[in-house]
Design an enzyme around this catalytic site. Structure first.
Site, short mmCIF file in Angstrom:
data_model
loop_
_atom_site.label_atom_id
_atom_site.label_comp_id
_atom_site.label_asym_id
_atom_site.label_seq_id
_atom_site.Cartn_x
_atom_site.Cartn_y
_atom_site.Cartn_z
N GLY A 208 0.82 -1.20 0.00
CA GLY A 208 0.00 0.00 0.00
C GLY A 208 0.85 1.25 0.00
N GLY B 233 3.15 2.04 -2.13
CA GLY B 233 3.44 2.56 -3.46
C GLY B 233 4.82 2.24 -3.98
N SER B 234 5.44 1.18 -3.45
CA SER B 234 6.82 0.86 -3.87
C SER B 234 6.89 0.44 -5.33
CB SER B 234 7.40 -0.23 -2.97
OG SER B 234 6.53 -1.35 -2.93
N VAL C 17 9.88 7.01 3.63
CA VAL C 17 8.86 7.98 4.06
C VAL C 17 7.72 7.33 4.85
CG1 VAL C 17 7.80 7.79 1.76
CG2 VAL C 17 7.20 9.70 3.21
N GLU D 209 7.24 5.97 7.70
CA GLU D 209 7.05 6.08 9.15
C GLU D 209 7.14 7.49 9.70
OE1 GLU D 209 9.28 1.99 10.46
OE2 GLU D 209 10.44 3.57 9.55
#
Ligand code: FES
Ligand code: FES
Lengths: 155, 761
Positions: B488, B490-491, B712, B714
């Site tokens: 989720g 977006g990698s 990004v 966390e």
């Protein structure tokens, strides 16, 4: 198969279907056996909206709705169309989906929301979608998506 | 050096590659998977927190119509003789052996073709136990007579755990210590000394797709389809358990319906693997929402923090003692204890520091990483503490932070010099967004307004490796093979943008092959915001390798340098038809120096730092204790932005999650029993709960990140909780020191402050 199996007849995404069901099955049990996975069981308590199915024009929680009640009903799911409608396109354009597990439920509820309130304000949107949960926390983008879809001509 | 050749693919808000599949309900999840002949497993779980198993009676379940078989640890032992697994300790059995260590621990499994039948039958199993004394509190676990494990079994892969091998009579699964400067002297000479203790309760991930795994035997071994963030780890660990070479275990991972750190290491994979081997049929186990409460939580924690401060507000010394409640199995707790533990003094420049960080076993659900790897617990303490000091010294909280902030080029507590950590920029951007220097409108009457800020930082876990393969086909189309899991965040899209940038093509034209350990190469795991930096670098290098090989091919077929002849024609020139391919590969492992055992000092603690700051405005109803957050500002340093829209949604999604942990979520227990294991009683934030939010990234660059980027996922969690607590203190002058901040806690604090405390419930 046990002696409790019975046959039901219903309309699913525009097609007439029959299915053999067990009395304890819910709508998600039924739909997954028909290879439709867009309505998915998550909380199983009617609290998250991941299992949303439209039954006779109204959104219901598929996890709490017995398959037996679908006899004679008209069901539609997220898989009911082949292209993308304005709501789906708006969810894509605004980034209103992350893992996507909650997304079909939100999209089905948004269609119903826009049918009832063609130009909703934030408060209306929040209250209407309060029964759908998104653990990825895409709520701000979902509100944006609803507003964008409202502005666009219906597909 | 990485800001080369901008083709407009990096820095573009491309819609997620899989957006259409997700919007049409057709995205692939293990949740949907059904194989021919598949059996469903339902787990029978311990009802007590700690005890020896006297007997397990499965006869009624086995005789239940429709049941295929009931499996206990005795059956598992026949296929896995030493069935203990875990990333740091080999302490967790596939099914309970001799003892149970927490309520909800798997004891037996019923297999049936109908999951409802398996569930019915599991309720017919009867287990009897001799109960043992139990321990639940992380601080008590340090000295309690109740000991969770008879003997400690570190995995052996980590040098800093070796000394724990075979230890008995202890609940300490790791003790990490850091010593810098002369703390005793700093305290002896201090003008002021402040000491406070902060706590957090256990909360949990609750991805909407609960844990789910399927295993099937194949001619050559086993295939495991699993909702996992760490396919390579699963392969290696299952191979180790079975004594097989890695190549007999195939692990496949499609999309995940959320992960957040829950779906790491081994969860159901060892169990389904053993079951499939025992019955030689495919086996699926899909947990319910309730069962997630028995599988993994975020660490409850206690943090005692003590600071020496000069008259003018400079922190001269700091002592940190942190106790992490790891639950019954270590999972990744020992790594959190150390790798996040060393940031416990906060993003401040303090010459004299001690840290003692302890990972504790208790008789609760095991704890692991949850969106922040322990950092939110630490920031909660040190940023609440920071405001309490500022308040006591009558200093502005922003001015106090500015005075002490850890600046670029200065040494962090480990001795590592700070590079590419935009701590100051984040602090300044939060305060600018909050209009901190302008007067703030307060209210009279019973509803009081207040505002607060906070800032936290994190070191990326190190050393870890990522490997990537870029395959350019004869028509010029590119495919990326990598084991990063898109849960989720977006990698897939970010990695495609990196490939596209290097190869000068459209990101949408890059195909991503999802993790399949027969096909995609090794990756340590998708965790701790490491992927964009580590895998992103591997992907960039693999694409560059492919590009260099394409240039070689051009030379070979006599195409002059700089010509823009289509790639497809190069292949035709060489192979005389549409044939062949170019394979680019790369692996990436950053440099790292392990800390000295006694002092925790190292010149190179981490490849990169993440920074997150938050500002909150609140209204507190002094008659009810209700807090309404009227504004929440989140600012992160995420390096350059590969995909600005996805970055924004990651920052705000993380903040929403942490907002839930701050205001409303906690696992409630009574004698080790969880009393709120459902969405009815454990409330995650809904669209009605979330405050107005603004999320943004500072202008920054990670010099060795892919195109200047870094993780990004966390950063948006770090500072939310203390920013809100600081705002509450600003509004009504009470300090909440334990999460979550419930109306009851606030109301009690207000009554106590007024000298009229409520009686204990
Ligand atoms: S699964 Fe039906 S509402 Fe959650
Ligand atoms: S997008 Fe993951 S739960 Fe909503």
């Amino acid at each position: 198969m046990s002696e409790t199996v019975r046959t039901i007849r219903f309309t699913l995404n525009g097609e007439t279907r029959t299915a053999q069901i067990e009395p304890h099955w819910n709508l998600v049990d039924l739909l997954t056996r028909l290879d439709l996975f867009g309505a998915r069981e998550s909380c199983a308590q009617g609290l998250c909206g991941c299992c949303t199915v439209i039954v006779d024009g109204t959104a219901v929680s598929g996890c709490l709705h017995l398959a037996a009640f679908a006899d004679g009903a008209t069901l539609s799911t997220i898989e009911d169309s082949h292209g993308l409608d304005a709501v789906q396109q708006a969810f894509i354009d605004t980034g209103a989906l992350q893992c996507g597990f909650c997304t079909p439920g939100f999209i089905l509820m948004t269609r119903q929301l826009l049918a009832a309130h063609p130009d909703p304000d934030d408060d209306t949107i929040r209250h209407y979608l309060a029964g759908n949960l998104c653990r990825c926390g895409a709520y701000a983008e979902i509100i944006e998506a609803v507003k964008l879809a409202a502005k666009r001509p219906k597909a | 050096m990485n800001k080369i050749m901008r083709h407009g693919q990096v820095g573009r808000s491309a819609p997620r590659l899989e957006a259409r599949e997700k919007a049409t309900g057709r995205a692939e999840y293990v949740h949907n998977l059904r194989l021919p002949g598949m059996l469903y497993g339902k787990i029978f779980r311990s009802t007590i927190p700690h005890g020896r198993i006297r007997s397990i009676d499965v006869s009624a379940a086995a005789a239940h119509p429709g049941v295929y078989r009931v499996i206990t640890a005795a059956d598992v032992a026949k296929v896995v003789p030493n069935p203990y697994y875990g990333p740091a300790f080999h302490d967790q059995p596939i099914l309970a052996i001799d003892k149970v260590h927490h309520v909800g621990e798997p004891v037996a499994v019923v297999l049936a073709t109908d999951p409802h039948v398996a569930e019915e039958a599991a309720a017919l199993i009867v287990a009897q136990y001799d109960e043992l004394p139990a321990v639940y509190d992380e601080v008590e676990a340090m000295t309690s007579k109740a000991v969770v494990h008879d003997v400690l079994k570190p995995a052996g892969t980590f040098p800093d755990l070796k000394h724990l091998q075979g230890k008995t009579d202890t609940n300490v699964a790791l003790d990490f210590h850091l010593r810098r400067g002369d703390v005793a002297k700093a305290f002896a000479e201090a003008d002021h000394v402040f000491e406070h203790t902060f706590r957090t309760k256990a909360v949990l991930h609750l991805p909407l797709e609960p844990f789910v795994s399927v295993a099937e035997t194949t001619g050559s071994g086993l295939t495991i389809h699993t909702a996992s963030q760490s396919p390579s780890f699963v392969r290696i660990e299952i191979a180790r358990l079975l004594g097989w070479p890695e190549n007999r275990v195939r692990v496949k991972v499609p999309y995940l319906g959320g992960g957040f750190g829950a779906k790491l290491y081994i969860k159901l994979e060892a169990l389904v693997a053993a079951l499939a081997l025992i019955v030689n049929r495919p086996v699926k186990i899909a947990l319910t929402m309730e069962e997630q409460f028995f599988t993994l939580t975020k660490h409850a924690s206690t943090f005692r923090i003590k600071s020496a401060v000069s008259k003018d507000g400079k922190i001269t010394g700091r002592e940190c003692e942190v106790w992490w409640n790891g639950g019954a199995y270590a999972d990744i707790g020992p790594r959190i204890t150390q790798k996040s533990g060393f940031t416990a003094p906060g993003p401040y420049d303090i010459d004299n520091v001690t840290i003692d960080s302890y990972s504790l076993y208790t008789n609760l659900t095991p704890a692991g990483a949850l969106r922040g790897f322990g950092i939110p617990q630490l920031v909660w303490a040190y940023e609440s503490h920071a405001d309490m000091i500022a308040r006591a010294l009558k200093l502005d909280p922003l001015a106090f932070r500015r005075k002490n902030i850890l600046r670029e080029g200065n040494a962090q507590a480990t001795g590592t010099i700070m590079r590419d950590a935009a701590i100051e920029a984040v602090l300044e951007q939060v305060s600018a967004r909050m209009d901190w220097e302008k007067p703030f409108a307060r209210s009279s009457g019973s509803v009081k307004r207040g505002r607060g800020i906070a800032i936290g930082f994190k070191a990326s876990i190190s050393p870890t490796t990522s490997v990537a393969i870029v395959n350019v086909a004869a028509d010029g189309s590119a495919t990326l093979y990598c084991s990063t899991v898109d849960m989720g965040q977006g990698s897939d899209t970010a990695n495609a943008q990196i490939v596209a940038e290097v190869l000068s093509i459209e990101a949408e034209a890059v195909r991503i092959v999802h993790p399949d350990t027969d096909v995609t190469p090794y990756d340590m795991a998708t965790l701790g915001s490491r992927s964009l930096y580590h895998m992103g670098n591997a992907v960039r290098l693999a694409a560059q390798d492919a590009k260099a090989k394409l240039a070689d091919l051009a030379r070979e077929v006599g195409v002059p340098e700089g010509s823009n002849i289509p790639i497809a024609e190069l292949f035709v020139k060489k192979y005389k038809m549409q044939a062949g391919n170019i394979i680019g590969t790369a692996s990436y492992i950053p440099s790292y120096v392990p800390p000295e055992a006694e002092t925790g000092q190292t010149p190179n603690a981490t490849p990169f730092w993440m920074v997150g700051g938050a500002g909150a405005e609140v209204e507190v109803d002094t008659e009810t204790g209700h807090v309404r957050v009227t504004r929440l500002v989140n600012v992160g340093d995420v390096g350059t932005l590969i995909n600005p829209r996805i970055v924004a949604t990651q920052l705000s999604g993380a903040a929403v999650m942490q907002y839930g942990f701050t205001m409303q979520e906690q696992i409630e227990t009574d004698g080790g029993q969880i009393t709120n294991a459902s969405f009815a009683d454990y409330k995650i934030p809904s669209i009605l709960d979330i405050p107005p939010m603004e999320s943004e990234a500072v202008d920054a660059e990670q010099h060795d990140g892919p195109f200047g980027a870094k993780g990004v996922g966390e950063s948006g969690t770090f500072a939310v909780s203390p920013a809100i607590a600081n705002a509450i203190d600003d509004a009504v002058g009470v300090r909440i020191s334990e999460l979550p901040i419930t109306p009851e806690a606030v109301y009690r604090a207000i009554r106590a402050r007024n000298g009229d405390p409520l009686e204990d419930a």
